[in-house]
Scaffold this motif. Structure first.
Motif, short mmCIF file in Angstrom:
data_model
loop_
_atom_site.label_atom_id
_atom_site.label_comp_id
_atom_site.label_asym_id
_atom_site.label_seq_id
_atom_site.Cartn_x
_atom_site.Cartn_y
_atom_site.Cartn_z
N MET A 1 -6.82 11.58 -1.97
CA MET A 1 -7.13 10.21 -1.57
C MET A 1 -6.97 10.04 -0.06
SD MET A 1 -7.71 8.81 -4.47
CE MET A 1 -8.24 10.39 -5.11
N GLY A 2 -6.47 11.08 0.60
CA GLY A 2 -6.22 10.97 2.04
C GLY A 2 -4.78 10.60 2.34
N ILE A 3 -3.93 10.62 1.31
CA ILE A 3 -2.51 10.30 1.53
C ILE A 3 -1.80 11.55 2.04
CG2 ILE A 3 -0.35 9.66 0.36
CD1 ILE A 3 -2.13 8.16 -1.71
N GLU B 1 -5.47 -0.52 -8.80
CA GLU B 1 -4.61 0.23 -7.87
C GLU B 1 -5.15 1.63 -7.63
OE1 GLU B 1 -0.12 -1.66 -8.51
OE2 GLU B 1 -0.85 -0.17 -9.91
N ARG C 1 -13.10 6.02 -7.94
CA ARG C 1 -12.03 6.17 -6.97
C ARG C 1 -12.49 7.04 -5.79
NH1 ARG C 1 -6.72 9.32 -8.95
NH2 ARG C 1 -8.22 11.00 -8.81
N PHE D 1 3.30 10.53 -9.18
CA PHE D 1 2.60 10.89 -10.42
C PHE D 1 1.85 12.21 -10.28
CE2 PHE D 1 -0.74 10.81 -13.59
CZ PHE D 1 0.00 10.53 -14.72
N ASN D 2 1.12 12.35 -9.17
CA ASN D 2 0.34 13.57 -8.97
C ASN D 2 0.09 13.78 -7.48
OD1 ASN D 2 -1.59 15.59 -8.82
ND2 ASN D 2 -2.59 14.98 -10.73
N ALA E 1 -3.54 14.95 -6.42
CA ALA E 1 -4.54 13.90 -6.48
C ALA E 1 -4.33 12.92 -5.34
CB ALA E 1 -4.48 13.18 -7.83
N ALA F 1 -9.41 4.08 -1.49
CA ALA F 1 -9.76 3.53 -0.17
C ALA F 1 -8.57 3.58 0.77
CB ALA F 1 -10.25 2.09 -0.34
N TYR F 2 -7.63 4.49 0.51
CA TYR F 2 -6.38 4.54 1.28
C TYR F 2 -6.61 4.60 2.79
CZ TYR F 2 -1.64 5.96 2.53
OH TYR F 2 -0.39 6.03 3.08
N MET G 1 -6.26 3.13 -4.03
CA MET G 1 -5.78 4.40 -3.48
C MET G 1 -6.96 5.24 -2.97
SD MET G 1 -2.52 4.92 -3.32
CE MET G 1 -2.47 3.29 -2.64
N THR H 1 2.43 1.74 -3.38
CA THR H 1 1.47 2.27 -4.35
C THR H 1 1.24 3.75 -4.08
OG1 THR H 1 0.43 0.09 -4.23
CG2 THR H 1 -0.74 1.77 -5.47
N LYS I 1 0.83 -1.20 0.00
CA LYS I 1 0.00 0.00 0.00
C LYS I 1 0.87 1.26 0.00
CE LYS I 1 -3.86 1.83 2.62
NZ LYS I 1 -4.72 1.61 3.80
N ARG J 1 4.04 5.69 -5.57
CA ARG J 1 3.91 5.86 -7.02
C ARG J 1 2.82 6.87 -7.34
NH1 ARG J 1 2.52 0.63 -9.47
NH2 ARG J 1 2.05 -0.10 -7.37
N ALA J 2 1.72 6.81 -6.58
CA ALA J 2 0.62 7.76 -6.81
C ALA J 2 1.10 9.18 -6.54
CB ALA J 2 -0.57 7.41 -5.93
N MET K 1 -7.50 13.72 -13.05
CA MET K 1 -6.34 13.43 -12.22
C MET K 1 -6.24 11.98 -11.75
SD MET K 1 -5.48 16.57 -9.76
CE MET K 1 -5.56 18.28 -10.21
N ILE K 2 -6.51 11.06 -12.63
CA ILE K 2 -6.30 9.66 -12.27
C ILE K 2 -4.80 9.41 -12.27
CG2 ILE K 2 -8.50 8.84 -13.17
CD1 ILE K 2 -6.55 7.79 -15.54
N PHE K 3 -4.39 8.35 -11.59
CA PHE K 3 -2.97 7.99 -11.59
C PHE K 3 -2.71 7.13 -12.83
CE2 PHE K 3 -4.17 8.31 -7.05
CZ PHE K 3 -3.52 9.51 -6.81
N ALA K 4 -2.25 7.78 -13.90
CA ALA K 4 -2.13 7.10 -15.19
C ALA K 4 -1.09 5.99 -15.15
CB ALA K 4 -1.78 8.11 -16.28
N ASN K 5 -0.17 6.06 -14.17
CA ASN K 5 0.89 5.04 -14.10
C ASN K 5 0.47 3.81 -13.29
OD1 ASN K 5 0.77 6.63 -11.79
ND2 ASN K 5 2.92 6.31 -11.29
N LEU K 6 -0.70 3.87 -12.64
CA LEU K 6 -1.16 2.72 -11.85
C LEU K 6 -2.28 1.99 -12.62
CD1 LEU K 6 -1.53 4.24 -8.25
CD2 LEU K 6 0.52 3.47 -9.41
#
Lengths: 296, 236
Positions: free
Chosen positions: A185-187, B95, B147, A177-178, A181, B101-102, B99, A170, A167, A173-174, B86-91
């Motif tokens: 997601m709450g990150i 995945e 998402r 990337f952005n 965004a 549901a992080y 994210m 991931t 997790k 990586r998220a 703004m989706i994560f295009a690399n995932l």
């Protein structure tokens, strides 16, 4: 032919250490888009921590050696997190150039603090793993090279698993990337960045110990050359790309070793930079990188 | 549920929002329409914590959340589907959803949400192993909404869900938005340039012009309003 295999083993061994360091550059670049020039000095601190921890026991064993590594990796992970927290985070919203110059400052600080604390003279590195030599035909495989290779492979495999299957990986990586965004997601981006610095620094420490174990004289400026070479390796593989950094490290390690064994050996340290120039000319995204068009 | 009071946002010396107020009640669909640059996206970004507000309050369930960091606001059940998806295009698709549901620790809840999202957008289920960057625009929008749903929000903000999507898919996506609102009771604040569609599915609407709310009414009334008609509904 014998010489070829011998050099290949040496090259793989040096290359896998470059790979470990290069991954640290690439990880940080991936989330923050800047080159952490202090990374090579974290590598040096890792070697010194290994030396101090290694000196506490006179016997060398596999378990003991791994403990030394684990200890130094934890210390350096904390060091990396502290560097980011106090040197880079306050400058997060400033231009990348400001942060880059700060990184050079942190690097100089660590090198000079190292001379002050550890002493400027080279010191012997304890033999933390048991030594043994394996011979096949004429090709000699020392336990040193074996340890370096096995540890590097295990660490890189573990990292790949962490980044691709967990997790937090991931989330890394998220966020790379952005970041905006990812925060939706709450990150918590700051946590992800701290984690990335800790991870990269731990790998640098492992690299430092392996380096010191293979070339057992260490001093506070020992990180400069391997650090630069590994940075080139990261660019060669495609900055921001983890398998690329590993590949770049191996390629440079092998080429450098072969050049060292040839009659152009005086050029061995320059070869990495020749490769850098070539890659920037002909494949600026690196071996495994893809050029991303700048969004307007 | 959500009450924005006198919200002000500046970009440097430029004033993007000059004190706007709006309200979304529990279970409602409210829309914010207006031309390019009116401040619609800015409003949503200030609510979800991506932008700092210089003044005013954002009351969510009675609590002022203005200037909380974005990752804290999601935690409260407020989810934002940003402009440009703004989706994560690399995932991979899966995945991306994970994210979403992080913050959710309970595996069972994650499974339930995943099932609901796949039920709503079966296309995502078919493509779950695919890298998200390879999806079509419409599929990416479904992914962005899916998402956001993965965090089990109570309040959903959608920014231009129709942008850059084939007309046929736009209809599907708007039907899904209504369905999400009806079935899950999720309150929705919708920002749209396609004012016709937005006023059709919403109950109440606000019209934004250069950082100010110039009109607000029941959506059905806004559709009859001559000023709105000429400026936003194609003049007929």
């Amino acid at each position: 032919m014998t010489e070829f295999f011998q050099q290949l083993i040496n090259g793989l061994s040096v290359g896998s250490m470059y790979a470990l360091i290069a991954i640290g550059y690439t990880l940080v670049y991936g989330v923050l888009r800047f080159i952490n020039f202090a990374h090579s000095d974290v590598f040096m601190v890792g070697a010194f921590m290994g030396m101090y921890i290694g000196r506490t026991s006179s016997k060398s064993s596999i378990g003991g050696g791994l403990m030394v590594m684990a200890g130094a990796m934890v210390i350096c992970a904390l060091l990396g997190i502290l560097i980011e927290r106090f040197a880079y985070r306050p400058l997060r919203s400033r231009s990348k150039l400001t942060v880059l110059i700060t990184a050079i400052g942190v690097s100089l600080f660590l090198e000079n603090a190292g001379q002050l604390i550890f002493g400027p003279n080279p010191q012997p590195f304890p033999n933390i793993f048991p030594s043994h030599t394996f011979q096949y035909d004429q090709v000699v495989l020392s336990s040193k090279d074996l340890v370096v290779l096995v540890v590097a492979i295990v660490l890189m495999g573990g990292l790949q698993f962490l980044v691709l299957k967990t997790k937090i990986g991931t989330a890394m990586r998220a966020a790379a990337f952005n970041p905006q965004a990812a925060s939706l997601m709450g990150i918590n981006i700051n946590n992800v960045i701290s984690f990335t610095f800790g991870l990269g620094s731990a790998l640098a420490a492992a690299g430092g110990i392996l380096w010191a174990y293979k070339f057992p004289k260490i001093d506070p400026l020992m990180g400069v050359m391997p650090g630069l070479t590994a940075f080139v390796a990261a660019v060669l593989g495609g900055i921001g790309n983890i398998p690329g950094a590993a590949l770049g490290g191996l390629v440079i390690g092998i080429i450098e070793t072969f050049v060292k064994g040839s009659r152009w050996s005086t050029w061995s340290e320059a070869i990495a930079f020749v490769l850098l120039i070539l890659i920037l000319l002909f494949r600026p995204a690196g071996l495994l990188g893809t050029l991303q068009p700048e969004k307007v | 549920m959500l009450e924005v009071k006198n919200l002000t946002v500046n970009y440097g010396a430029i004033c993007a929002l000059r004190g706007i107020s709006l309200e979304v009640k529990q279970g409602d669909i409210v829309t914010l329409i207006g031309a390019n640059g009116a401040g619609k996206t800015t409003t949503l970004r200030a609510i979800s914590g991506l932008l700092r507000a210089q003044g005013g309050e954002v009351l969510y369930e009675g609590r002022n959340i203005a200037n909380l960091p974005a990752h804290k606001i999601v935690e409260l059940g407020l989810s934002h589907v940003p402009e440009g998806r703004m989706i994560f295009a690399n995932l991979t698709v899966l995945e991306n959803l994970m994210m979403g549901a992080y913050l959710q620790k309970d595996r069972r809840v994650i499974e339930q949400e995943l099932e609901y999202v796949f039920g709503t957008f079966p296309r995502l289920k078919e493509r779950q192993k695919q890298v998200a960057g390879t999806l079509s625009g419409g599929e990416q929008q479904m992914l962005a909404i899916g998402r956001a749903l993965m965090s089990k929000p109570k309040f959903l903000m959608l920014d231009e869900p129709s942008l850059g999507i084939a007309p046929l898919l736009v209809k599907t996506i708007f039907e899904k938005i209504v369905e999400i609102n009806r079935q899950q009771g999720i309150s929705i604040l919708l920002v749209e340039q396609n004012a016709n569609l937005a006023l059709e599915i919403s109950r109440y609407g606000y019209v934004l012009e250069t950082g100010r709310i110039i009109l607000q009414d029941q959506s059905s009334a806004l559709r009859q309003n001559p000023q709105v008609k000429s400026a936003y509904l194609g003049g007929v």
